[in-house]
Design an enzyme around this catalytic site. Structure first.
Site, PDB file in Angstrom:
ATOM      1  CB  SER A   1     -64.409 -49.968  -9.613  1.00 46.41           C
ATOM      2  OG  SER A   1     -63.929 -48.670  -9.818  1.00 46.41           O
TER       3      SER A   1
ATOM      4  CG  HIS B   1     -61.330 -49.998 -14.102  1.00 46.42           C
ATOM      5  ND1 HIS B   1     -60.695 -50.291 -12.922  1.00 46.42           N
ATOM      6  CD2 HIS B   1     -62.572 -49.561 -13.749  1.00 46.42           C
ATOM      7  CE1 HIS B   1     -61.489 -50.045 -11.905  1.00 46.42           C
ATOM      8  NE2 HIS B   1     -62.650 -49.606 -12.379  1.00 46.42           N
TER       9      HIS B   1
ATOM     10  CG  ASP C   1     -57.384 -50.067 -13.811  1.00 47.13           C
ATOM     11  OD1 ASP C   1     -57.707 -48.967 -14.286  1.00 47.13           O
ATOM     12  OD2 ASP C   1     -58.114 -50.734 -13.047  1.00 47.13           O
TER      13      ASP C   1
END
Length: 628
Positions: free
Chosen positions: A200, A339, A308
């Site tokens: 991320s 994610h 995601d």
């Protein structure tokens, strides 16, 4: 136990040395320790409990909070004790804004100093436990304005982007670092090579550092990281996250006691983000990594969940396409989850792959990893395939026309009955995604639904689909949305459910060595699957006023027809024989965008000039074979 380093010389044996009258013991005593390689990978022959732990500080080249002082970047280092005796090691670095706020990993680990000595006892994530015993140093770096660093976060602007570069410069003798006592510390144990990894935001920092071209960064492993921050909060002119999201996130990652100090920085971000129009400006150019890939020399092992909805898959695809254009050494993993970190999706294979990747790029071990297929892709829950590249070789962009009736072979037909060459629908600012998709054979006033006949053969798409329509609206602005749907009952990864496709268990397994504070054990996971009659394959939206350029909004003339073209999110999906392909056209798409269109336009689509372009593996021949 195996000794932590080898003894002897590579060419002269101990016996030969004895014949020459040289003491083998004297020669061995002078030789520095080395890594041990067995079966092509480094072995855990160095200790974890006795590893050297440091917290260091390097002065940056910027002043993010405008207090007249250059910001200080803090980072924690763990390295084998043998580095005191001459062992040269590479670095695995995870730069993050989260170590003291949201924390890291599926187990939500923060940096923890148990005894108050200023050194970490609890190291988030598993990289220290696994790689330090194998002859690596691990650095966990606090991005500017977070953790023990000074300054203020700027959410993927310059100061964030070059935070980790400061430590790499120190590792390679181009910057000065000090410990808490103010003493200068040198990285005389470093072998000159660094790899960055992170999920991320951490992944975006790895890419941000790589595209600076900084010398000494050899490889990066970004996991679900934003590559174009415009695409993180916008999509083709539409604001997809709440107003002032960029400044909001800067506040989230700032330690609470510093948030008031950083308020002016956040205010400046909020004033410059352009939420009022959604256009692309220089604000977003600073937060783009794709455009800077020509500067990059570091190799890439890229991981992304194709489903995601946090960091959408176009971040992966745009970066991947740029890497290919610039011939950057690369590999790609695409999973079916949302994610999710690969450590929590395909743990054992991922650890082994990452181990070999770092051994090759950072230790110089010839293990054949770059001779293997470039792509690993999850086709169904825990069912993986390998391919030579992505998109899958043999893919060709294939036009599939939207047709006005239900008779005749091929194409996608407007349902449920034959219609004229134009057809209309009304904007609906709160229509749910479920309503858009369900009951495709029923006429609804706020969408147009097009369906194929049941496929006569599987159809594989791989890449980025594009929607092309000719349409008019009775207002000066509207949004357009499109959903590509697989109508067919099947078991699939439940990526939109809690956990984004995984279920976290209470059981744990351990990776590497550890101690009482940091055992290196993590909760295991299994895939979450569900059987359903349809699957949202991919989707895309645009602001009609950005039909010419993302940089400038141009109002529509009510009643005038225009050509509108916009991409869907990239996909790699196989529609099974017997299933039907659906294309759903809407205006506002509230589950994709926080910015609902307020015009409530009536839209008319010219079906003679409208189509979806699918990246079909096998091209037109494969599409025709499937009945399209």
């Amino acid at each position: 136990m195996r000794r932590p380093w080898r003894r002897g010389l590579a060419v002269l044996s101990v016996t030969a040395l004895a014949v020459l009258g040289v003491s083998p013991q004297a020669v061995a005593a002078d030789e520095p320790p080395t890594i041990v390689v067995t079966d092509g990978v480094t072995q855990p022959v160095f200790g974890y409990g006795d590893a050297i732990r440091e917290r260091l500080f390097v002065e940056s080249t910027f002043d993010s909070d405008k207090d007249g002082l250059r910001d200080i970047i803090a980072f924690d280092v763990m390295r084998p004790k043998a580095t005191q005796d001459g062992l040269k090691v590479p670095v695995v670095m995870d730069a993050s804004p989260y170590y003291t706020t949201l924390c890291r990993g599926n187990d939500s680990e923060c940096k923890v100093d148990v005894d108050g000595d200023g050194l970490l006892d609890k190291w988030p994530l598993w990289y220290d436990n696994y790689f330090v015993p194998r002859g690596y140093a691990v650095i966990l770096l606090d991005m500017v304005g977070t953790g023990f660093s000074t300054g203020c976060p700027t959410t993927n602007a310059k100061e964030d982007n070059i935070s980790a570069k400061q430590a790499i410069n120190w590792l390679n003798g181009r910057a000065t670092a000090r410990n808490a006592a103010g003493e200068i510390v040198k990285a005389d144990w470093h072998n000159g090579k660094t790899g960055m990894i992170g999920k991320s935001y951490d992944g975006s920092l790895a890419m941000a550092t790589a595209v600076t071209g900084v010398k000494g960064l050899t490889t990066i492993v970004p996991i679900g990281g934003p590559t174009e921050y415009y695409d993180y909060v916008r999509s083709n002119g539409v604001v997809t996250r709440g107003n002032s999201y960029v400044s909001y996130l800067a506040n989230v990652v700032t330690n609470p006691e510093r948030r008031a100090h950083c308020a002016p920085v956040r205010d400046a971000i909020g004033a410059a983000d352009g939420d009022e129009h959604g256009d692309y400006t220089s604000f977003w150019n600073e937060r783009s990594y794709v455009k800077k890939v020509p500067n990059q020399t570091a190799s890439v092992l890229l991981y992304h969940g194709i489903n995601d909805d946090n960091v959408r898959a176009d971040h992966m695809s745009k970066y991947w396409y740029a890497l290919a254009e610039n011939d950057v050494p690369r590999k790609l993993w695409i999973s079916q989850e949302g994610h999710v970190d690969p450590f929590d999706s395909r743990r054992e294979v991922w650890v082994n792959t990452l181990h070999r990747w770092f051994d090759f790029w950072l230790q110089g071990i010839s293990n054949g990893i770059m001779d293997e297929p470039r792509l690993d892709i999850e086709r169904a829950a825990d069912v993986w395939e390998t391919h030579a590249d992505w998109p899958i070789p043999g893919m060709a962009q294939t036009e599939v026309f939207l047709q006005p009736g239900t008779t005749g072979a091929g194409g996608l037909k407007l349902v449920p009955t034959a219609k004229p060459v134009t057809s209309g629908f009304q904007d609906h600012r709160t229509q749910s995604q479920t309503t858009m998709i369900n009951n495709p054979d029923v006429v609804q006033p706020n969408r147009l639904a097009f369906l194929s006949e049941p496929l006569t053969a599987p159809l594989h798409i791989s890449g980025t689909p594009t929607m092309q329509i000719r349409a008019s609206a009775d207002q000066t602005d509207t949004n357009f949305g499109v959903i590509l749907v697989d109508y067919g009952r099947d078991e699939r990864v439940a990526h939109r459910a809690s956990g984004e496709g995984i279920i976290t268990l209470d059981t744990k397994d351990c990776w590497g060595l550890g101690n009482e504070h940091d055992p290196g054990c993590y909760r295991q996971t299994v895939k979450r699957v569900a059987t359903a009659d349809s699957e949202l394959v991919t989707k895309g939206i645009m602001d009609a006023q950005n039909r010419i350029s993302l940089r400038q909004s141009v109002p529509l003339v009510p009643g005038e027809s225009y050509n509108f073209t916009w991409p869907l999110l990239p996909e790699d999906y196989v529609f099974k024989a017997g299933h039907r392909i659906g294309v759903i056209l809407v205006a506002s798409y509230p589950q994709y965008s926080s910015q609902a269109d307020t015009t409530l336009a009536n839209i008319t689509v010219n079906l003679k000039s409208s189509k979806i372009v699918l990246p079909v593996v096998g091209g037109t021949a494969a599409a025709h074979a499937a009945g399209l």
